[in-house]
Design a protein around this motif. Sequence first.
Motif, PDB file in Angstrom:
ATOM      1  N   GLN A  58     -30.266 -18.568 -24.475  1.00  0.00           N
ATOM      2  CA  GLN A  58     -29.255 -18.279 -25.486  1.00  0.00           C
ATOM      3  C   GLN A  58     -29.426 -16.872 -26.054  1.00  0.00           C
ATOM      4  N   LYS A  59     -30.662 -16.504 -26.360  1.00  0.00           N
ATOM      5  CA  LYS A  59     -30.925 -15.168 -26.903  1.00  0.00           C
ATOM      6  C   LYS A  59     -30.605 -14.091 -25.874  1.00  0.00           C
ATOM      7  N   THR A  89     -28.506 -14.269 -23.352  1.00  0.00           N
ATOM      8  CA  THR A  89     -27.058 -14.200 -23.143  1.00  0.00           C
ATOM      9  C   THR A  89     -26.394 -13.381 -24.237  1.00  0.00           C
ATOM     10  N   ARG A  90     -26.807 -13.585 -25.492  1.00  0.00           N
ATOM     11  CA  ARG A  90     -26.243 -12.804 -26.597  1.00  0.00           C
ATOM     12  C   ARG A  90     -26.557 -11.318 -26.438  1.00  0.00           C
ATOM     13  N   ASP A 119     -24.425  -9.881 -23.634  1.00  0.00           N
ATOM     14  CA  ASP A 119     -23.039  -9.770 -24.092  1.00  0.00           C
ATOM     15  C   ASP A 119     -22.857  -8.584 -25.035  1.00  0.00           C
ATOM     16  N   MET A 120     -23.825  -8.347 -25.917  1.00  0.00           N
ATOM     17  CA  MET A 120     -23.724  -7.260 -26.880  1.00  0.00           C
ATOM     18  C   MET A 120     -23.810  -5.896 -26.208  1.00  0.00           C
ATOM     19  N   TYR A 162     -34.207  -8.088 -31.392  1.00  0.00           N
ATOM     20  CA  TYR A 162     -33.626  -8.394 -30.084  1.00  0.00           C
ATOM     21  C   TYR A 162     -34.640  -9.031 -29.129  1.00  0.00           C
TER      22      TYR A 162
END
Length: 332
Positions: free
Chosen positions: A289-290, A292-293, A296-297, A278
Motif C-alpha cells: 500500500q505504501k 503504491t502510493r 502514484d505520487m 516516504y
Amino acid sequence: MTAFSILDLCPIIDGSNAGEAIAATRAMAKAAEDAGFTRFWLAEHHGMEGIASAATSLVIAEAGHATRTIRIGSGGVMLPNHAPLVIAEQFGTLEAMFPGRVDLGLGRAPGTDMNTARALRRNLETGANSFPDDIIELQTYLGDRQEDQRLIAVPGMGAKVPIWLLGSSLYSAHLAAALGLPYAFASHFAPDLIEEALYIYRSSFHPSAQLDKPYVIAAAMGVMADTDEEAAYHFTSVQQNFVNMRRNARGKMPKPLETMDGYWNEMEKISVEHTLRYAVVGGPETAKQKMTRFIDMTAADEIILSMHIYSLEARLKSVELFGKMRETLPAR
C-alpha cells in the motif's frame, strides 16, 4: 512495470567491521540480482564509522564480482571531491571489467562533514561551482576520442558509461533537465522538494545523445518483513541513525530497539518522522500500500530502496520480499 533497484551504503553494524560490511554488500548484490532488481548502487561517504563505501569504485567492483547480470554503479560519486579524469579512469576500468553493466551516478554534495570535505577537496567553493563543467569534461573522457583531443582516459575513452545526476534540490532538477541526463531524487532523506523537482525536470527536459526523454528514479527507505511489527522493529535502526545525526553523534549502525520511546524526544520524533515519511516499512500488505502510493505520487520510472537493516538475514529477507511485491504491482 516500475523497476526496483537498491542503494546500498555498505553499513558497518555495531560490533562489526569494514571487512564484514563489504562481505554483506556482496551478499546483498547477489540477493538483489536473484530477486529481479534492475541495479545495485553504492554511495560515496567519508569519515563515517558506519559506512564502508568511501572507496566507492572498489566496492562496486566487489558487487560486480558477486553478480552476473544486474547493473552496478554509484549513487553516487560526489564529483567535486575528484578530478573528472580520475573518475573516468575508475569507471572506464569498471566498464572494462563488467561490460554493459556500469552506471555512474553523480552528486555535488561532499558526502561528509566540512572538515573531511576540506581534506578531500582543499577548495570547497571551486568544486561546487565547477560541477556542471566537470560533468561535461567527464562526458568527454568517456566518449569517443575526438580528432583534436589530446587528454584521454585509459581505460575510459569510448566506454560511454551512462551518467546519472543525483540530487535533493531544485538545482539538480534544472541541471539534469538541461544536460538531458536521467535523474534520481534523494527523497529517502530529503523529501520536501520531490514533487516540485520532478515537475521541473520533466517539464524542462532537453533530449541528449544519452537520453531522449525524462527518466526518474525516486528513492525511499525500505524495510519489509513477514509482519508490520517485525518490520517496525528493524526500522528502529534507521530511526536511531537519524536521531544520532541530529545529535552529531554518528557511529556504527545500532541494533534495533523494541521501541523508540525513551530514545528520542518529541521534537526529534517529529523531525525524523517527517524526514522518513516516504519510507516503505511493513509486512507484505502494508508495504504494498505504501509503495503504491509513492509510485502514484512520483510516477517514477524506477524506485531505488535503501535497506538500512542491522541483521544481514533480515536485510536479505527484505530484498526477497520487495522482489515478490514488485511482481504484484499493477503495470504503469
